[in-house]
Write a protein that holds these residues in place. Structure first.
Motif, PDB file in Angstrom:
ATOM      1  N   ALA A 224       0.857  -1.254   0.114  1.00  0.00           N
ATOM      2  CA  ALA A 224      -0.069   0.188   0.152  1.00  0.00           C
ATOM      3  C   ALA A 224       0.892   1.232   0.065  1.00  0.00           C
ATOM      4  O   ALA A 224       0.476   2.306  -0.875  1.00  0.00           O
ATOM      5  CB  ALA A 224      -0.737  -0.023   1.337  1.00  0.00           C
TER       6      ALA A 224
ATOM      7  N   LEU B  53       2.100   1.734  -3.775  1.00  0.00           N
ATOM      8  CA  LEU B  53       0.890   1.803  -4.704  1.00  0.00           C
ATOM      9  C   LEU B  53       0.127   3.286  -4.309  1.00  0.00           C
ATOM     10  O   LEU B  53      -0.385   3.844  -5.225  1.00  0.00           O
ATOM     11  CB  LEU B  53       0.250   0.833  -4.959  1.00  0.00           C
ATOM     12  CG  LEU B  53       0.874  -0.554  -5.596  1.00  0.00           C
ATOM     13  CD1 LEU B  53      -0.077  -1.575  -5.871  1.00  0.00           C
ATOM     14  CD2 LEU B  53       1.659  -0.112  -6.644  1.00  0.00           C
ATOM     15  N   LEU B  54      -0.051   3.486  -3.082  1.00  0.00           N
ATOM     16  CA  LEU B  54      -1.079   4.585  -2.713  1.00  0.00           C
ATOM     17  C   LEU B  54      -0.250   5.957  -2.082  1.00  0.00           C
ATOM     18  O   LEU B  54      -0.948   6.620  -1.908  1.00  0.00           O
ATOM     19  CB  LEU B  54      -2.015   4.064  -1.659  1.00  0.00           C
ATOM     20  CG  LEU B  54      -2.920   2.746  -1.842  1.00  0.00           C
ATOM     21  CD1 LEU B  54      -3.739   2.386  -0.868  1.00  0.00           C
ATOM     22  CD2 LEU B  54      -3.791   3.216  -3.208  1.00  0.00           C
ATOM     23  N   GLY B  55       0.800   5.544  -1.938  1.00  0.00           N
ATOM     24  CA  GLY B  55       1.771   6.777  -1.508  1.00  0.00           C
ATOM     25  C   GLY B  55       2.104   6.524  -0.157  1.00  0.00           C
ATOM     26  O   GLY B  55       1.385   6.189   0.971  1.00  0.00           O
ATOM     27  N   ARG B  56       3.451   6.893   0.144  1.00  0.00           N
ATOM     28  CA  ARG B  56       4.190   6.674   1.426  1.00  0.00           C
ATOM     29  C   ARG B  56       3.656   7.663   2.543  1.00  0.00           C
ATOM     30  O   ARG B  56       3.403   7.374   3.590  1.00  0.00           O
ATOM     31  CB  ARG B  56       5.643   6.697   1.181  1.00  0.00           C
ATOM     32  CG  ARG B  56       6.242   5.604   0.406  1.00  0.00           C
ATOM     33  CD  ARG B  56       7.579   5.544   0.252  1.00  0.00           C
ATOM     34  NE  ARG B  56       7.968   4.639  -0.493  1.00  0.00           N
ATOM     35  CZ  ARG B  56       8.159   4.353  -2.089  1.00  0.00           C
ATOM     36  NH1 ARG B  56       7.627   5.735  -2.506  1.00  0.00           N
ATOM     37  NH2 ARG B  56       8.240   3.555  -2.867  1.00  0.00           N
TER      38      ARG B  56
ATOM     39  N   ARG C  24       0.960   9.374   2.454  1.00  0.00           N
ATOM     40  CA  ARG C  24      -0.459   9.207   2.939  1.00  0.00           C
ATOM     41  C   ARG C  24      -0.590   8.317   3.786  1.00  0.00           C
ATOM     42  O   ARG C  24      -1.557   8.015   4.793  1.00  0.00           O
ATOM     43  CB  ARG C  24      -1.212   8.747   1.322  1.00  0.00           C
ATOM     44  CG  ARG C  24      -1.298   9.810   0.453  1.00  0.00           C
ATOM     45  CD  ARG C  24      -2.288   9.244  -0.680  1.00  0.00           C
ATOM     46  NE  ARG C  24      -2.300  10.443  -1.666  1.00  0.00           N
ATOM     47  CZ  ARG C  24      -1.655  10.331  -2.984  1.00  0.00           C
ATOM     48  NH1 ARG C  24      -0.989   9.152  -2.940  1.00  0.00           N
ATOM     49  NH2 ARG C  24      -1.647  11.224  -3.793  1.00  0.00           N
ATOM     50  N   MET C  25       0.010   6.940   3.481  1.00  0.00           N
ATOM     51  CA  MET C  25       0.170   5.821   4.561  1.00  0.00           C
ATOM     52  C   MET C  25       0.598   6.114   5.925  1.00  0.00           C
ATOM     53  O   MET C  25       0.101   5.555   6.832  1.00  0.00           O
ATOM     54  CB  MET C  25       0.716   4.480   3.923  1.00  0.00           C
ATOM     55  CG  MET C  25       0.207   4.127   2.547  1.00  0.00           C
ATOM     56  SD  MET C  25      -1.578   3.712   2.683  1.00  0.00           S
ATOM     57  CE  MET C  25      -1.719   2.644   3.984  1.00  0.00           C
TER      58      MET C  25
ATOM     59  N   ASP D 109       2.979  12.770  -2.466  1.00  0.00           N
ATOM     60  CA  ASP D 109       2.996  11.218  -2.944  1.00  0.00           C
ATOM     61  C   ASP D 109       3.259  11.549  -4.558  1.00  0.00           C
ATOM     62  O   ASP D 109       3.424  10.815  -5.422  1.00  0.00           O
ATOM     63  CB  ASP D 109       2.076  10.697  -2.321  1.00  0.00           C
ATOM     64  CG  ASP D 109       2.502  10.029  -1.169  1.00  0.00           C
ATOM     65  OD1 ASP D 109       3.516   9.838  -0.632  1.00  0.00           O
ATOM     66  OD2 ASP D 109       1.528  10.244  -0.375  1.00  0.00           O
TER      67      ASP D 109
ATOM     68  N   ARG E 266      -1.457   8.928  -8.455  1.00  0.00           N
ATOM     69  CA  ARG E 266      -1.072   7.387  -8.489  1.00  0.00           C
ATOM     70  C   ARG E 266      -0.867   6.909 -10.014  1.00  0.00           C
ATOM     71  O   ARG E 266      -1.336   7.554 -10.762  1.00  0.00           O
ATOM     72  CB  ARG E 266      -2.276   6.742  -7.758  1.00  0.00           C
ATOM     73  CG  ARG E 266      -2.194   5.120  -7.897  1.00  0.00           C
ATOM     74  CD  ARG E 266      -3.259   4.418  -7.288  1.00  0.00           C
ATOM     75  NE  ARG E 266      -3.405   3.113  -7.777  1.00  0.00           N
ATOM     76  CZ  ARG E 266      -4.385   2.464  -7.368  1.00  0.00           C
ATOM     77  NH1 ARG E 266      -5.364   2.664  -6.886  1.00  0.00           N
ATOM     78  NH2 ARG E 266      -4.057   0.823  -7.703  1.00  0.00           N
TER      79      ARG E 266
ATOM     80  N   ARG F  41      -1.551   4.897 -12.921  1.00  0.00           N
ATOM     81  CA  ARG F  41      -2.665   4.007 -13.050  1.00  0.00           C
ATOM     82  C   ARG F  41      -2.147   2.663 -13.782  1.00  0.00           C
ATOM     83  O   ARG F  41      -2.958   1.654 -13.950  1.00  0.00           O
ATOM     84  CB  ARG F  41      -3.671   4.737 -13.906  1.00  0.00           C
ATOM     85  CG  ARG F  41      -4.318   6.063 -13.034  1.00  0.00           C
ATOM     86  CD  ARG F  41      -5.064   5.676 -12.106  1.00  0.00           C
ATOM     87  NE  ARG F  41      -5.790   6.745 -11.132  1.00  0.00           N
ATOM     88  CZ  ARG F  41      -6.287   6.684 -10.176  1.00  0.00           C
ATOM     89  NH1 ARG F  41      -6.527   5.425  -9.686  1.00  0.00           N
ATOM     90  NH2 ARG F  41      -6.690   7.512  -9.326  1.00  0.00           N
TER      91      ARG F  41
ATOM     92  N   HIS G  23      -1.525  -1.869 -10.815  1.00  0.00           N
ATOM     93  CA  HIS G  23      -2.721  -2.409 -10.030  1.00  0.00           C
ATOM     94  C   HIS G  23      -2.471  -3.128  -8.755  1.00  0.00           C
ATOM     95  O   HIS G  23      -1.569  -3.620  -8.501  1.00  0.00           O
ATOM     96  CB  HIS G  23      -3.331  -3.013 -11.181  1.00  0.00           C
ATOM     97  CG  HIS G  23      -3.794  -2.691 -12.312  1.00  0.00           C
ATOM     98  ND1 HIS G  23      -4.792  -1.899 -12.429  1.00  0.00           N
ATOM     99  CD2 HIS G  23      -3.082  -2.688 -13.506  1.00  0.00           C
ATOM    100  CE1 HIS G  23      -4.889  -1.491 -13.959  1.00  0.00           C
ATOM    101  NE2 HIS G  23      -3.806  -2.214 -14.518  1.00  0.00           N
ATOM    102  N   PHE G  24      -3.398  -2.905  -7.726  1.00  0.00           N
ATOM    103  CA  PHE G  24      -3.272  -3.585  -6.512  1.00  0.00           C
ATOM    104  C   PHE G  24      -3.974  -4.857  -6.616  1.00  0.00           C
ATOM    105  O   PHE G  24      -4.854  -4.990  -7.014  1.00  0.00           O
ATOM    106  CB  PHE G  24      -4.087  -2.758  -5.777  1.00  0.00           C
ATOM    107  CG  PHE G  24      -3.837  -2.984  -4.100  1.00  0.00           C
ATOM    108  CD1 PHE G  24      -2.637  -2.093  -3.489  1.00  0.00           C
ATOM    109  CD2 PHE G  24      -4.282  -3.955  -3.513  1.00  0.00           C
ATOM    110  CE1 PHE G  24      -2.269  -2.376  -2.133  1.00  0.00           C
ATOM    111  CE2 PHE G  24      -4.108  -4.359  -2.042  1.00  0.00           C
ATOM    112  CZ  PHE G  24      -2.970  -3.555  -1.268  1.00  0.00           C
TER     113      PHE G  24
END
Length: 467
Positions: free
Chosen positions: A75, A78-81, A83-84, A196, A199, A201, A204-205
């Motif tokens: 996560a 893919l979603l941003g350090r 953010r997480m 970040d 994303r 695209r 994919h997760f």
């Protein structure tokens, strides 16, 4: 950006305030793991826990953290350090507030599980922020040493802080103390860390991989935590073993067919990461098990109160923190593998000396030589294994690499403590009698042997594969 595309070298950055926030994030994780130990009797009495169920105040955190680390690592990629990091810190703050207000055992155990999920998101986010914000080499090594010192300090200072808070303000204070700290680092991380960006695209997760890996590892850690106390032949243990094996097998099948797998196959060709994963598992099984047996020795053999036990861990905390800095400098002088071999050899000698000093009438000063050697080796090995885990890994894979190494850290700790407790004759918090001291010494000597075997294995690997 795809992990396979060339990446421009990041600009050299001062260690400054961002590193302080990252170190505080690691401190929160370490404190939260350890601070509740001395509060367990008061928690049990205050909320009406049975003796059998009280262990889940600790175990729920361990199981959730171990199970969700791979998910947290990917996560972050893919979603941003950033953010997480912010999300995980806020999760810690909110769950800690609810924990301090809990009035029933079920709510508190659920809170500890949520805190464990927060840890599984925060740990890889923190580590991957360090490995992407600082250049590989001296800057990153120094940052990892500071981060490691914060973690080592949290593990040991947690006992002292927990004892002081419980005696002064009651057990809810061990949860409330996290609220302002976690909230502050969330705000600071939002302000200080690089944005970040959008994303990618094209990546994919891997939902199927995430679900099977998280379920399988969670059940595996649950089995390793629960079975030694309840029995390996109990229905719950057998069911967990079968489901864990099935989900992990399914995870392997899913990963082979996935277009963008949770754990890219290229990472398993990265020898440095594989060696680092082995070292983290051994480290957690040996070095990280010492506080458990020292706590038994201080409180049960010598009758230390919670605050006195916490004070007894001040020397190990200080020495481990020094060891992290020594390890960072030794990497520059001798290389990661030589430093790891030396640190583990030092740790093995320290554990052996500590085992010899554990006697029924022994004084605290007699333990200090072993504690110093063990702590220096532990701090050096802690820094070195995270340097090895991140070296040569593409920026887009740093989160999952951190997740892999930290997952083996969690699983190794669960396996190691279960094996050591069994070797020690099943000693635990309620153990007593003349066999207790013999069991503690047996476990510490086994730790020395395990660390020594790890050092020899690394030495042999160096000789067969070259520098």
């Amino acid at each position: 950006m795809s992990a396979t595309e060339p990446v421009k070298a990041p600009l050299r950055k001062p260690l400054g305030l961002p590193l302080l926030v990252l170190a505080l994030g690691q401190l929160v994780i370490s404190l939260d793991y350890n601070i509740v130990y001395v509060a367990l009797p008061d928690i049990g009495a205050g909320l009406g826990f049975s003796d059998h169920d009280l262990q889940w105040v600790v175990s729920a955190y361990v199981v959730a953290t171990g199970g969700f680390l791979l998910l947290g690592g990917r996560a972050a990629d893919l979603l941003g350090r950033r953010r997480m990091f912010v999300l995980a810190a806020l999760l810690y703050a909110g769950s800690s507030l609810v924990g301090g207000l809990s009035e029933t055992p079920g709510v508190l155990v659920a809170v500890r599980a949520v805190q464990g999920i927060g840890g599984s998101l925060l740990f890889p986010a923190t580590l991957s922020l360090i490995t992407t914000m600082y250049d590989e080499g001296p800057d990153r090594n120094r940052a990892l040493a500071v981060w490691g010192a914060a973690g080592a300090g949290g593990l040991c200072f947690g006992s002292l802080l927990g004892g002081v808070l419980v005696e002064a303000f009651g057990w809810p204070s061990v949860f409330f103390v996290n609220v302002p700290v976690a909230g502050a680092i969330a705000l600071a991380g939002r302000s200080l860390f690089p944005a970040d960006g959008p994303r990618d695209r094209s990546r994919h997760f891997d939902v199927a991989g995430a679900l099977t890996a998280t379920g399988g590892i969670t059940l595996l850690v649950f089995l390793l935590v629960q079975a030694p106390a309840e029995g390996w032949g109990r229905p719950a243990a057998l069911t967990s073993a079968v489901l864990a094996a099935g989900l992990l097998t399914l995870f392997a099948v899913v990963e082979r067919r996935s277009r963008d797998p949770l754990v890219p196959a290229r990472l398993f060709a990265h020898r440095g990461l594989l060696v680092a994963m082995g070292v983290t598992a051994l480290f957690s099984a040996t070095f990280s098990s010492v506080p458990y047996f020292l706590t038994l020795y201080f409180q049960t053999v010598h009758g230390y109160r919670p605050v006195a036990t916490g004070l007894a861990f001040l020397v190990p905390a200080a020495v481990v923190a020094v060891g992290t800095q020594v390890g960072e400098r030794a990497v520059s002088a001798f290389g990661v593998r030589r430093m790891l071999v030396g640190g583990m050899a030092l740790g093995a000698a320290g554990a052996a000396a500590l085992g010899l000093a554990l006697t029924s009438d022994g004084s605290y000063p007699s333990l200090v030589p072993g504690i110093v050697l063990l702590g220096l080796g532990q701090g050096a090995a802690w820094t070195g294994m995270w340097i090895a885990a991140s070296a040569g890994v593409a920026p887009g894979d740093q989160g999952i690499a951190s997740g892999l190494a930290s997952t083996t850290l969690q699983v190794g700790g669960a396996v190691g403590l279960a094996v050591l407790v069994a070797l020690a004759g099943g000693v635990g918090q309620n153990a007593s009698g003349p066999g207790l001291l013999d069991g503690i010494r047996t476990a510490v000597f086994a730790i020395a042997a395990g660390i020594g075997c790890g050092a020899l294995a690394l030495l042999a690997l160096r000789r067969t594969t070259g520098p």
